[in-house]
Design a protein around this motif. Structure first.
Motif, mmCIF file in Angstrom:
data_model
loop_
_atom_site.group_PDB
_atom_site.id
_atom_site.type_symbol
_atom_site.label_atom_id
_atom_site.label_comp_id
_atom_site.label_asym_id
_atom_site.label_seq_id
_atom_site.Cartn_x
_atom_site.Cartn_y
_atom_site.Cartn_z
ATOM 1 N N GLN A 189 -3.648 -30.749 -13.473
ATOM 2 C CA GLN A 189 -2.656 -29.625 -13.473
ATOM 3 C C GLN A 189 -2.639 -28.581 -14.729
ATOM 4 O OE1 GLN A 189 1.217 -30.675 -11.862
ATOM 5 N NE2 GLN A 189 0.500 -29.570 -9.899
ATOM 6 N N ARG A 190 -2.954 -29.417 -15.743
ATOM 7 C CA ARG A 190 -2.963 -28.949 -17.110
ATOM 8 C C ARG A 190 -4.123 -28.059 -17.058
ATOM 9 N NH1 ARG A 190 1.392 -30.468 -19.838
ATOM 10 N NH2 ARG A 190 2.228 -32.681 -19.535
ATOM 11 N N ARG B 55 -5.944 -27.163 -14.902
ATOM 12 C CA ARG B 55 -6.086 -26.056 -13.689
ATOM 13 C C ARG B 55 -5.406 -24.832 -14.284
ATOM 14 N NH1 ARG B 55 -2.871 -26.311 -7.954
ATOM 15 N NH2 ARG B 55 -3.525 -24.277 -6.998
ATOM 16 N N ARG B 56 -4.556 -24.952 -14.958
ATOM 17 C CA ARG B 56 -4.113 -23.598 -15.766
ATOM 18 C C ARG B 56 -5.097 -22.987 -16.635
ATOM 19 N NH1 ARG B 56 0.969 -21.538 -16.320
ATOM 20 N NH2 ARG B 56 2.114 -23.430 -15.575
ATOM 21 N N ARG C 275 -7.358 -21.103 -14.498
ATOM 22 C CA ARG C 275 -6.686 -19.787 -13.828
ATOM 23 C C ARG C 275 -6.589 -19.017 -14.854
ATOM 24 N NH1 ARG C 275 -0.896 -18.707 -13.271
ATOM 25 N NH2 ARG C 275 -1.076 -18.946 -15.343
ATOM 26 N N LEU D 154 -8.272 -23.137 -7.071
ATOM 27 C CA LEU D 154 -7.348 -23.498 -7.962
ATOM 28 C C LEU D 154 -6.560 -22.365 -8.567
ATOM 29 C CD1 LEU D 154 -9.932 -26.080 -9.889
ATOM 30 C CD2 LEU D 154 -7.666 -26.667 -8.476
ATOM 31 N N ALA D 155 -7.233 -21.278 -8.780
ATOM 32 C CA ALA D 155 -6.745 -20.101 -9.309
ATOM 33 C C ALA D 155 -5.970 -19.168 -8.495
ATOM 34 C CB ALA D 155 -7.766 -19.193 -9.996
ATOM 35 N N ILE E 265 -0.322 -26.966 -23.328
ATOM 36 C CA ILE E 265 -0.559 -26.154 -21.704
ATOM 37 C C ILE E 265 0.238 -26.977 -20.636
ATOM 38 C CG2 ILE E 265 -2.584 -25.660 -20.242
ATOM 39 C CD1 ILE E 265 -4.193 -25.588 -22.682
ATOM 40 N N GLY E 266 0.874 -26.275 -20.009
ATOM 41 C CA GLY E 266 1.923 -26.725 -18.991
ATOM 42 C C GLY E 266 1.118 -27.195 -17.715
ATOM 43 N N PRO E 267 1.441 -28.007 -16.859
ATOM 44 C CA PRO E 267 0.921 -28.112 -15.697
ATOM 45 C C PRO E 267 1.175 -27.024 -14.653
ATOM 46 C CG PRO E 267 2.845 -29.443 -15.937
ATOM 47 C CD PRO E 267 2.591 -28.868 -17.220
ATOM 48 N N LEU E 268 0.081 -26.524 -13.923
ATOM 49 C CA LEU E 268 0.165 -25.626 -13.085
ATOM 50 C C LEU E 268 0.359 -26.046 -11.769
ATOM 51 C CD1 LEU E 268 -0.292 -22.158 -12.650
ATOM 52 C CD2 LEU E 268 -2.632 -22.801 -12.204
ATOM 53 N N ALA E 269 1.429 -25.726 -10.897
ATOM 54 C CA ALA E 269 1.734 -26.322 -9.723
ATOM 55 C C ALA E 269 1.350 -25.143 -8.616
ATOM 56 C CB ALA E 269 3.013 -26.948 -9.330
ATOM 57 N N HIS E 270 1.817 -24.066 -9.019
ATOM 58 C CA HIS E 270 1.513 -22.602 -7.974
ATOM 59 C C HIS E 270 0.650 -21.961 -8.661
ATOM 60 C CE1 HIS E 270 2.104 -19.319 -5.645
ATOM 61 N NE2 HIS E 270 2.922 -20.106 -4.800
ATOM 62 N N PRO E 271 -0.234 -21.633 -8.234
ATOM 63 C CA PRO E 271 -1.419 -20.485 -8.893
ATOM 64 C C PRO E 271 -0.523 -19.291 -9.145
ATOM 65 C CG PRO E 271 -1.978 -20.828 -6.599
ATOM 66 C CD PRO E 271 -1.012 -21.742 -6.875
ATOM 67 N N LEU E 272 0.424 -18.677 -8.685
ATOM 68 C CA LEU E 272 0.993 -17.470 -8.983
ATOM 69 C C LEU E 272 2.356 -17.830 -9.616
ATOM 70 C CD1 LEU E 272 0.043 -15.577 -5.404
ATOM 71 C CD2 LEU E 272 -0.872 -15.220 -7.657
ATOM 72 N N ASP E 273 2.463 -18.957 -10.083
ATOM 73 C CA ASP E 273 3.800 -19.327 -10.698
ATOM 74 C C ASP E 273 5.148 -18.982 -9.936
ATOM 75 O OD1 ASP E 273 2.667 -20.527 -13.011
ATOM 76 O OD2 ASP E 273 2.205 -18.825 -13.786
#
Lengths: 485, 95
Positions: A377-378, A380-381, A384, A431-432, B49-57
């Motif tokens: 998930q990191r 992934r950011r 994005r 992913l994005a 870098i924080g984990p991204l759970a939702h692509p649009l935050d």
């Protein structure tokens, strides 16, 4: 009669050249003759003719829209009230949903006539349609080749001109990659653009529904009907839906800023014929006045590994609902509850689904969660953010949809990692959460090549406009299998 | 990271999946290949870098706590392999 675009069929219906009942009969006959493709899991002739009659009556009342009376097919992942929804799995072979998916509801409300449910990789897990419990789909361009996946049945049905349009879903490329491999158009909308209510869940932070058709105008017509707010999907975004078809003509390729991500053109293992076709397509845009820029998406090669942690993790959670108790396959004579769960799932799921459930279970298990899921998930950011930076400078990003044309049936079935790499150019977009479409852009070795256009969030109108503009300068989208190569 | 047939058995148990003993080696090989493939992520620097759970935050939308669905028990239970008197039937759990 039926093998034309949705827009052409709508015009024919409105002129009274033919009725929806006549059109639907023609489509049903074509599906019947194309049984070897194995594009459909279920055909619904009686219901289709009832819907066609209703569409003709609606037209007679002066209440017809652009999809009224037009036959379409739904991927067998969308719940259809009273019609078996298998998701390509033995697990759901006898599952008859008690309600319609939002997308089905919307297209029905627009007057589209459902002629059947299309074949797909089991639970949408696959890139070749070979994991379907109902057998593989054949590519209409070459019956020894796969149609891509997971929406392989929808792609083959549209490519063979059995139906003018079909629905699909895209978690890692499952609309775009089969569209590319069969020479049609397919759009994955922005995450949250289309409600997933009644769509069997695979990986919930990635799944999105979208249209598949032969040209950009038809995608626009279908998307206008499919998009919209639905409180029953908590990820569905509350945002107005433009008239995508009306917006097509308002765009000009002149001045359109197109970014070419260098990592997508220098990637290893890309078929040179694919690269050549994409470069020629870019020249068409340039000649029409588009401004072409080099861009960089530096973390591109991390997308597939990130996806193969996140998607299986979410799938292992989503698929825990199939327990042999409430619906779906149940083993015979369970000795206890654990035996009921294990054998129902072991018998109901195919090998690829089991593999992904196990990968996901492992990635989420105690002691590994941080190292796999959280790490993915990191990264992934980072992926994005690469897109966000690139899209500050360009309006759309152009790239190949897939690294090769349609590959031979069986050629990757025993090597999961090789199969996963066939989605190398589509996965990062999921992913994005960005919208992207694939459109036909020539051939390599007689098999279609797909051009992928990636856009800003909720900028589907511009993507469709760019694709439509390209299709004013080229005729790849009107080439059909059997006619020439 | 390499997975052996015994670990396949443990993972399959966690996932409540019956696996043929004969297939364990193949599963072990495939899972090891997949884990080796995703292993490259461990070398990526993600400090800060924080984990991204939702692509649009975005966060989940809330709705008022009101009943919005009717009682469709019979309809839903019609799909079940075994029911009786409004209940789902499973093998005996409590002796």
């Amino acid at each position: 009669m039926h093998d034309r675009t949705i827009a052409e069929l709508a015009a024919g219906l409105s002129r009274g050249d033919f009725s929806s009942v006549e059109l639907t009969r023609s489509v049903l006959a074509a599906i019947d003759q194309a049984g070897d493709l194995n594009a459909f899991i279920t055909v619904t002739p009686e219901q289709a003719l009832v819907e066609a009659e209703a569409a003709d009556a609606r037209r007679a009342r002066g209440d017809a829209g652009p999809l009224t009376g037009v036959p379409i097919a739904h991927k067998d992942i969308f719940c259809t009230e009273g019609v078996r929804t298998s998701c390509g799995s033995h697990m759901l072979d006898t599952f008859v949903p008690p309600y319609d998916a939002f997308v089905v509801e919307r297209l029905r409300a627009a007057g589209a006539v459902m002629v059947g449910k299309t074949n797909m990789d089991e639970f949408a897990m696959g890139s070749s349609n070979e994991t379907s419990w109902y057998g593989p789909v054949r590519n209409p361009w070459d019956s020894t080749a796969v149609p891509g996946g997971s929406s392989g049945g929808s792609a083959a049905a549209v490519a063979a001109r059995l139906v003018p349009g079909a629905t699909g879903t895209d978690t890692g490329g499952s609309i775009r990659q089969p569209a590319a491999l069969t020479g049609i158009c397919g759009l994955k909308p922005t995450y949250g653009r289309v409600s997933r209510y009644g769509m069997v869940a695979f990986a919930s932070s990635l799944d999105q529904a979208g249209p598949m058709a032969t040209d950009a105008r038809d995608l626009a017509l279908m998307l206008s009907a499919m998009a919209g707010f639905d409180p029953r999907d908590s990820t569905c975004v509350e945002r107005g839906v433009p008239d995508y078809a009306a917006a097509l003509g308002q765009q000009d390729l002149a001045g359109l800023r197109i970014g070419l991500p260098r990592e997508y053109f220098s990637a290893e293992g890309v078929d040179p014929g694919v690269t050549r076709a994409i470069e020629e397509a870019v020249e068409v845009f340039r000649a029409a006045g588009a401004e072409i820029r080099d861009i960089s998406l530096p973390n591109t090669e991390l997308a597939v590994p990130v996806y193969y942690v996140i998607a299986p993790a979410e799938a292992s959670s989503n698929l825990s609902r199939f327990d042999g108790v409430r619906y779906g396959h149940r083993c015979s004579d369970p000795v206890d509850l654990e035996d009921l769960y294990k054998r129902s799932r072991g018998e109901g799921f195919g090998e690829e689904v089991k593999r992904r459930i196990m990968v996901g279970t492992y990635a989420l298990s105690a002691g590994y969660y941080d190292a796999y899921y959280l790490k993915a998930q990191r990264v992934r950011r980072m992926i994005r953010d690469d897109f966000a930076r690139a899209l500050e400078e360009v309006d759309v990003i152009a790239a190949p949809t897939a690294p090769s044309t349609a590959f031979a049936l069986g050629s990757k079935a025993d090597d999961p990692v090789q199969m996963y790499l066939s989605d190398i150019f589509t996965i990062a977009v999921n992913l994005a959460g960005l919208p992207a479409l694939s459109l036909p852009a020539g051939f390599s070795g007689g098999r279609p090549v797909g051009l992928q256009l990636i856009g800003h969030y909720f900028d589907e109108a511009r993507l469709l406009g760019a694709a439509h503009g390209y299709q004013q300068h080229t005729d790849w989208h009107s080439r059909r299998p059997g006619a020439e190569g | 990271m390499s997975i052996d047939a015994r670990e396949v058995g443990q993972i399959a148990h966690l996932a409540r999946l019956a696996i043929n003993a004969a297939d364990s080696e193949v599963h072990a090989r495939n899972l090891s290949d997949i884990l080796a493939f995703v292993e490259r992520l461990s070398g990526i620097d993600t400090a800060g870098i924080g984990p991204l759970a939702h692509p649009l935050d975005m966060t989940q939308r809330l709705r008022p706590d009101e009943v919005s669905e009717g009682d469709l028990r019979e309809r839903f239970q019609a799909l079940a392999p075994a029911t009786a008197e409004g209940h789902y039937l499973v093998p005996r759990v409590i002796e």
